[in-house]
Motif scaffolding. Sequence first.
Motif, PDB file in Angstrom:
ATOM      1  N   MET A  26      23.067  51.036  40.015  1.00 18.77           N
ATOM      2  CA  MET A  26      23.331  49.601  39.890  1.00 18.77           C
ATOM      3  C   MET A  26      24.835  49.361  39.796  1.00 18.77           C
ATOM      4  O   MET A  26      25.520  49.960  38.978  1.00 18.77           O
ATOM      5  CB  MET A  26      22.631  49.055  38.639  1.00 18.77           C
ATOM      6  N   SER A  27      25.363  48.504  40.665  1.00 18.20           N
ATOM      7  CA  SER A  27      26.802  48.249  40.670  1.00 18.20           C
ATOM      8  C   SER A  27      27.171  47.291  39.561  1.00 18.20           C
ATOM      9  O   SER A  27      26.370  46.489  39.096  1.00 18.20           O
ATOM     10  CB  SER A  27      27.238  47.666  42.011  1.00 18.20           C
ATOM     11  N   SER A  28      28.405  47.386  39.112  1.00 21.59           N
ATOM     12  CA  SER A  28      28.895  46.501  38.063  1.00 21.59           C
ATOM     13  C   SER A  28      30.264  45.992  38.441  1.00 21.59           C
ATOM     14  O   SER A  28      31.015  46.651  39.154  1.00 21.59           O
ATOM     15  CB  SER A  28      28.974  47.231  36.715  1.00 21.59           C
ATOM     16  N   THR A  29      30.602  44.818  37.938  1.00 25.93           N
ATOM     17  CA  THR A  29      31.915  44.235  38.208  1.00 25.93           C
ATOM     18  C   THR A  29      32.947  44.874  37.306  1.00 25.93           C
ATOM     19  O   THR A  29      32.730  44.962  36.087  1.00 25.93           O
ATOM     20  CB  THR A  29      31.894  42.716  37.952  1.00 25.93           C
ATOM     21  N   PRO A  30      34.070  45.366  37.832  1.00 23.87           N
ATOM     22  CA  PRO A  30      35.067  46.007  36.987  1.00 23.87           C
ATOM     23  C   PRO A  30      35.685  45.016  36.010  1.00 23.87           C
ATOM     24  O   PRO A  30      35.785  43.829  36.289  1.00 23.87           O
ATOM     25  CB  PRO A  30      36.109  46.523  37.990  1.00 23.87           C
ATOM     26  N   ASP A  31      36.064  45.524  34.824  1.00 26.26           N
ATOM     27  CA  ASP A  31      36.746  44.677  33.853  1.00 26.26           C
ATOM     28  C   ASP A  31      38.085  44.232  34.422  1.00 26.26           C
ATOM     29  O   ASP A  31      38.632  44.844  35.332  1.00 26.26           O
ATOM     30  CB  ASP A  31      36.976  45.448  32.553  1.00 26.26           C
ATOM     31  N   ARG A  32      38.646  43.165  33.838  1.00 28.05           N
ATOM     32  CA  ARG A  32      39.918  42.618  34.310  1.00 28.05           C
ATOM     33  C   ARG A  32      40.997  43.696  34.381  1.00 28.05           C
ATOM     34  O   ARG A  32      41.795  43.732  35.302  1.00 28.05           O
ATOM     35  CB  ARG A  32      40.353  41.483  33.355  1.00 28.05           C
ATOM     36  N   LYS A  33      41.015  44.625  33.405  1.00 25.35           N
ATOM     37  CA  LYS A  33      42.054  45.648  33.363  1.00 25.35           C
ATOM     38  C   LYS A  33      41.909  46.678  34.480  1.00 25.35           C
ATOM     39  O   LYS A  33      42.817  47.471  34.724  1.00 25.35           O
ATOM     40  CB  LYS A  33      42.030  46.363  32.018  1.00 25.35           C
ATOM     41  N   ASP A  34      40.731  46.706  35.137  1.00 25.32           N
ATOM     42  CA  ASP A  34      40.475  47.711  36.151  1.00 25.32           C
ATOM     43  C   ASP A  34      40.919  47.297  37.554  1.00 25.32           C
ATOM     44  O   ASP A  34      40.757  48.067  38.486  1.00 25.32           O
ATOM     45  CB  ASP A  34      38.985  48.061  36.183  1.00 25.32           C
ATOM     46  N   TYR A  35      41.415  46.095  37.711  1.00 27.06           N
ATOM     47  CA  TYR A  35      41.883  45.686  39.033  1.00 27.06           C
ATOM     48  C   TYR A  35      43.135  44.831  38.895  1.00 27.06           C
ATOM     49  O   TYR A  35      43.472  44.352  37.807  1.00 27.06           O
ATOM     50  CB  TYR A  35      40.805  44.929  39.798  1.00 27.06           C
ATOM     51  N   ARG A  36      43.837  44.679  40.024  1.00 25.93           N
ATOM     52  CA  ARG A  36      45.060  43.874  40.041  1.00 25.93           C
ATOM     53  C   ARG A  36      44.882  42.723  41.027  1.00 25.93           C
ATOM     54  O   ARG A  36      44.245  42.886  42.061  1.00 25.93           O
ATOM     55  CB  ARG A  36      46.262  44.734  40.461  1.00 25.93           C
ATOM     56  N   ARG A  37      45.480  41.613  40.678  1.00 28.02           N
ATOM     57  CA  ARG A  37      45.459  40.442  41.558  1.00 28.02           C
ATOM     58  C   ARG A  37      46.776  40.404  42.338  1.00 28.02           C
ATOM     59  O   ARG A  37      47.853  40.379  41.748  1.00 28.02           O
ATOM     60  CB  ARG A  37      45.295  39.158  40.755  1.00 28.02           C
ATOM     61  N   VAL A  38      46.645  40.407  43.663  1.00 31.15           N
ATOM     62  CA  VAL A  38      47.826  40.443  44.531  1.00 31.15           C
ATOM     63  C   VAL A  38      47.749  39.306  45.535  1.00 31.15           C
ATOM     64  O   VAL A  38      46.711  39.108  46.179  1.00 31.15           O
ATOM     65  CB  VAL A  38      47.920  41.798  45.275  1.00 31.15           C
ATOM     66  N   ALA A  39      48.829  38.574  45.677  1.00 27.23           N
ATOM     67  CA  ALA A  39      48.904  37.481  46.651  1.00 27.23           C
ATOM     68  C   ALA A  39      49.592  37.972  47.920  1.00 27.23           C
ATOM     69  O   ALA A  39      50.590  38.700  47.863  1.00 27.23           O
ATOM     70  CB  ALA A  39      49.671  36.299  46.073  1.00 27.23           C
ATOM     71  N   ILE A  40      49.043  37.568  49.061  1.00 24.83           N
ATOM     72  CA  ILE A  40      49.612  37.923  50.365  1.00 24.83           C
ATOM     73  C   ILE A  40      50.130  36.645  51.009  1.00 24.83           C
ATOM     74  O   ILE A  40      49.347  35.774  51.417  1.00 24.83           O
ATOM     75  CB  ILE A  40      48.571  38.590  51.281  1.00 24.83           C
ATOM     76  N   LEU A  41      51.440  36.520  51.119  1.00 25.21           N
ATOM     77  CA  LEU A  41      52.059  35.337  51.726  1.00 25.21           C
ATOM     78  C   LEU A  41      52.670  35.740  53.070  1.00 25.21           C
ATOM     79  O   LEU A  41      53.890  35.860  53.218  1.00 25.21           O
ATOM     80  CB  LEU A  41      53.114  34.740  50.793  1.00 25.21           C
ATOM     81  N   ILE A  42      51.802  35.976  54.032  1.00 19.82           N
ATOM     82  CA  ILE A  42      52.198  36.383  55.381  1.00 19.82           C
ATOM     83  C   ILE A  42      51.412  35.535  56.373  1.00 19.82           C
ATOM     84  O   ILE A  42      50.190  35.437  56.267  1.00 19.82           O
ATOM     85  CB  ILE A  42      51.897  37.876  55.619  1.00 19.82           C
ATOM     86  N   GLU A  43      52.117  34.923  57.309  1.00 19.62           N
ATOM     87  CA  GLU A  43      51.433  34.142  58.342  1.00 19.62           C
ATOM     88  C   GLU A  43      50.555  35.062  59.189  1.00 19.62           C
ATOM     89  O   GLU A  43      50.966  36.165  59.560  1.00 19.62           O
ATOM     90  CB  GLU A  43      52.443  33.438  59.244  1.00 19.62           C
TER      91      GLU A  43
END
Length: 390
Positions: A1-18
């Motif tokens: 059964m899959s689970s959603t990783p905790d906030r600390k387990d992933y990073r939020r990255v923004a891509i600002l490229i056309e």
Amino acid sequence: MSSTPDRKDYRRVAILIETDDSWGRAVVSAIGQYARRHHWRLLIGPRDSQNRLCLPKRWTGDGVIVHLRTRWLANHLRKFQLPTVDVATMMPNERWAGRVATNDEERAEMAVAHFLERGLKHFACYAPSLGRYSDSRARIFAEKIQQAGYHCSFFDAKEGRQGWELEHHDVLKWLAELQRPLGVFASDPYPARQLAEICDQGGLRVPDEVAILAGDDDDLLCSLAWPRLSAVQLGCHALGEEASLLLDRLMDGAPIPEETTFVSPLRIHSRQSTDILAVSDRELLPIVEFIHREAPRGLQVKQLLREFPISRRSLEQRFRQHLGRSPAEEIRRVRLDRAKELLLETSLSISEVSEACGFVSSAHFSTSFLKQMGTTPSDWRSTHGSGAST
């Protein structure tokens, strides 16, 4: 059964490229592949009410990968004080961002070699301001042309007349003053296509009178232009991968590198717009054409001597005089160009590519490839073959 990783387990990255061209889509695709492997959550292309790429005010992220094109965007991102990687050199003085970019020196060298291989001796650069590329791209090309012993002419747009507002008459007048056949380097596919359309309207034949090479490839623009446009194919996959690796280090607290990480272009994607052999020696021209047609079939220099009424000494001298290389070097160059194409665009094995390109063995192919490219065919394919711009 899959689970959603905790906030600390992933990073939020923004891509600002056309992503309105092949380059942008390929770079973002490579970043996406990295993101899946390293548990990033991507915010791709957020915009404000004026349709400008930007970060949302309430976005709480960890890092940004951006193509800095405007002063507004640079000022906007600086306020967030997030680890940032720029994937171009349009704003080199923004030292608060790490930088990964295409090696413009190698791009220019590749373009110059492509023109010289076709026997061209007159050159120009067409790079009207479009806000898409650094002015240094054209300047470096002109420097490389001059180092090769030739002159490079620049088109100077009139004040207030840039981009698609250029008067076609002014461009045609400029071209009329230059010697032909002329090799023109256009900074990217947009001015390259514009120049091809202007030549068509003005009755100038491409490539017979004006050979056009774009500094970047775009599968749609270059393929739909008339004639289809040759272009420098960039290492977009490697660029996106390197930018992601650098951002990960910055998000881990590493200092911003003082030096730019440069990524080599892949090859010239040759199409009709540079399909010319400007060889003044009319007896040599059919020999060169024969090499281009037969090199992948295991052609040897001794076969040229049987096919054409010319001595080996005369053949060597005339090749050196008109093309700056020997017949054997020309055969090897044509084979390696074909090999790079097959490595990028097919799933053929290394031995199958070697055989298809006329090398006597896989070992000979690998040695020749390593000598020219500085890496093995398999390593080159693994670095550039997935997600590379076509």
